[in-house]
Write a protein that holds these residues in place. Structure first.
Motif, PDB file in Angstrom:
ATOM      1  N   ARG A 165      48.579 -82.125  15.711  1.00  0.00           N
ATOM      2  CA  ARG A 165      49.711 -82.713  15.024  1.00  0.00           C
ATOM      3  C   ARG A 165      50.709 -83.102  16.098  1.00  0.00           C
ATOM      4  O   ARG A 165      50.994 -82.334  17.016  1.00  0.00           O
ATOM      5  CB  ARG A 165      50.203 -81.739  13.968  1.00  0.00           C
ATOM      6  CG  ARG A 165      51.496 -81.100  14.150  1.00  0.00           C
ATOM      7  CD  ARG A 165      51.810 -80.183  12.985  1.00  0.00           C
ATOM      8  NE  ARG A 165      51.837 -78.824  13.502  1.00  0.00           N
ATOM      9  CZ  ARG A 165      51.578 -77.750  12.806  1.00  0.00           C
ATOM     10  NH1 ARG A 165      51.262 -77.826  11.555  1.00  0.00           N
ATOM     11  NH2 ARG A 165      51.646 -76.582  13.355  1.00  0.00           N
ATOM     12  N   LEU A 166      51.199 -84.322  15.991  1.00  0.00           N
ATOM     13  CA  LEU A 166      52.154 -84.865  16.947  1.00  0.00           C
ATOM     14  C   LEU A 166      53.481 -85.059  16.219  1.00  0.00           C
ATOM     15  O   LEU A 166      53.550 -85.796  15.237  1.00  0.00           O
ATOM     16  CB  LEU A 166      51.650 -86.195  17.504  1.00  0.00           C
ATOM     17  CG  LEU A 166      52.495 -86.855  18.579  1.00  0.00           C
ATOM     18  CD1 LEU A 166      52.616 -85.955  19.806  1.00  0.00           C
ATOM     19  CD2 LEU A 166      51.876 -88.181  18.985  1.00  0.00           C
ATOM     20  N   LYS A 167      54.507 -84.355  16.684  1.00  0.00           N
ATOM     21  CA  LYS A 167      55.823 -84.449  16.062  1.00  0.00           C
ATOM     22  C   LYS A 167      56.872 -84.368  17.152  1.00  0.00           C
ATOM     23  O   LYS A 167      56.842 -83.450  17.978  1.00  0.00           O
ATOM     24  CB  LYS A 167      56.018 -83.306  15.052  1.00  0.00           C
ATOM     25  CG  LYS A 167      57.351 -83.356  14.337  1.00  0.00           C
ATOM     26  CD  LYS A 167      57.467 -82.224  13.332  1.00  0.00           C
ATOM     27  CE  LYS A 167      58.818 -82.303  12.644  1.00  0.00           C
ATOM     28  NZ  LYS A 167      59.011 -81.205  11.710  1.00  0.00           N
ATOM     29  N   MET A 188      52.562 -82.224  20.927  1.00  0.00           N
ATOM     30  CA  MET A 188      51.256 -82.059  20.298  1.00  0.00           C
ATOM     31  C   MET A 188      51.026 -80.580  20.054  1.00  0.00           C
ATOM     32  O   MET A 188      51.237 -79.764  20.949  1.00  0.00           O
ATOM     33  CB  MET A 188      50.149 -82.595  21.211  1.00  0.00           C
ATOM     34  CG  MET A 188      48.749 -82.306  20.713  1.00  0.00           C
ATOM     35  SD  MET A 188      48.318 -83.161  19.209  1.00  0.00           S
ATOM     36  CE  MET A 188      47.847 -84.737  19.846  1.00  0.00           C
ATOM     37  N   GLN A 189      50.608 -80.246  18.843  1.00  0.00           N
ATOM     38  CA  GLN A 189      50.300 -78.864  18.500  1.00  0.00           C
ATOM     39  C   GLN A 189      48.930 -78.794  17.853  1.00  0.00           C
ATOM     40  O   GLN A 189      48.499 -79.725  17.174  1.00  0.00           O
ATOM     41  CB  GLN A 189      51.321 -78.303  17.509  1.00  0.00           C
ATOM     42  CG  GLN A 189      52.705 -78.163  18.070  1.00  0.00           C
ATOM     43  CD  GLN A 189      53.662 -77.581  17.032  1.00  0.00           C
ATOM     44  OE1 GLN A 189      53.479 -77.753  15.838  1.00  0.00           O
ATOM     45  NE2 GLN A 189      54.662 -76.892  17.508  1.00  0.00           N
ATOM     46  N   VAL A 190      48.263 -77.658  18.048  1.00  0.00           N
ATOM     47  CA  VAL A 190      47.007 -77.408  17.368  1.00  0.00           C
ATOM     48  C   VAL A 190      47.328 -77.080  15.919  1.00  0.00           C
ATOM     49  O   VAL A 190      48.253 -76.326  15.641  1.00  0.00           O
ATOM     50  CB  VAL A 190      46.264 -76.225  18.024  1.00  0.00           C
ATOM     51  CG1 VAL A 190      45.004 -75.873  17.248  1.00  0.00           C
ATOM     52  CG2 VAL A 190      45.937 -76.536  19.466  1.00  0.00           C
ATOM     53  N   VAL A 191      46.576 -77.640  15.003  1.00  0.00           N
ATOM     54  CA  VAL A 191      46.718 -77.283  13.595  1.00  0.00           C
ATOM     55  C   VAL A 191      46.168 -75.860  13.456  1.00  0.00           C
ATOM     56  O   VAL A 191      45.040 -75.597  13.880  1.00  0.00           O
ATOM     57  CB  VAL A 191      45.949 -78.270  12.689  1.00  0.00           C
ATOM     58  CG1 VAL A 191      45.950 -77.802  11.249  1.00  0.00           C
ATOM     59  CG2 VAL A 191      46.530 -79.669  12.827  1.00  0.00           C
ATOM     60  N   PRO A 192      46.949 -74.921  12.900  1.00  0.00           N
ATOM     61  CA  PRO A 192      46.495 -73.524  12.798  1.00  0.00           C
ATOM     62  C   PRO A 192      45.102 -73.400  12.184  1.00  0.00           C
ATOM     63  O   PRO A 192      44.755 -74.096  11.232  1.00  0.00           O
ATOM     64  CB  PRO A 192      47.552 -72.867  11.896  1.00  0.00           C
ATOM     65  CG  PRO A 192      48.786 -73.678  12.152  1.00  0.00           C
ATOM     66  CD  PRO A 192      48.286 -75.100  12.329  1.00  0.00           C
ATOM     67  N   SER A 193      44.295 -72.546  12.796  1.00  0.00           N
ATOM     68  CA  SER A 193      42.931 -72.227  12.353  1.00  0.00           C
ATOM     69  C   SER A 193      41.973 -73.413  12.396  1.00  0.00           C
ATOM     70  O   SER A 193      40.945 -73.408  11.723  1.00  0.00           O
ATOM     71  CB  SER A 193      42.950 -71.637  10.931  1.00  0.00           C
ATOM     72  OG  SER A 193      43.745 -70.483  10.897  1.00  0.00           O
ATOM     73  N   SER A 194      42.291 -74.455  13.203  1.00  0.00           N
ATOM     74  CA  SER A 194      41.409 -75.622  13.269  1.00  0.00           C
ATOM     75  C   SER A 194      40.529 -75.638  14.517  1.00  0.00           C
ATOM     76  O   SER A 194      39.671 -76.483  14.649  1.00  0.00           O
ATOM     77  CB  SER A 194      42.233 -76.913  13.226  1.00  0.00           C
ATOM     78  OG  SER A 194      42.983 -77.053  14.413  1.00  0.00           O
TER      79      SER A 194
END
Length: 122
Positions: free
Chosen positions: A8-10, A14-20
């Protein structure tokens, strides 16, 4: 190798989507230079590996550690900047939790010189 996972880019972050799972590039790289910027939350909770252990994987198997160690004991090659299972970091140069950490990684992949001799990755 697994397919790239959603991120997810906000606000330019950039962050990892939890549990993905892991974020991965679509392209494959050998020798490379990476400029990495990352941050942990201002308030770090938990202890040992429960504090958000993470890393940058090179060639899918060499991990450069990325996680905050402030007031947290762990094994020598578990510190930020260490190469997990190979070499501890030469120094703890981390900024405080919540501040961006910066790495410049210069990586030379292992290559063949002759059929019998290998040069190690650096």
């Amino acid at each position: 190798m697994a397919e790239p996972r959603p991120g997810r880019l906000k606000d330019g972050v950039m962050q990892v989507v939890p549990s993905s799972g892991d974020l991965r590039t679509k392209a494959k790289f050998g020798d490379c230079q990476l400029h990495i910027e990352w941050a942990a939350p201002h308030e770090v909770k938990g202890d040992s590996q429960g504090r958000g252990n993470s890393g940058i994987f090179l060639l899918g198997r060499i991990e450069v550690q990325c996680w905050i160690l402030n007031n947290n004991l762990t094994y020598a090659d578990g510190h930020a900047g260490s190469i997990y299972g190979v070499n501890p970091a030469m120094a703890n140069a981390l900024r405080a939790p919540g501040e961006f950490q910066v790495y410049d990684i210069f990586f030379a992949a292992q290559s063949t010189r002759t059929a019998r001799r290998w040069t190690p990755a650096t």
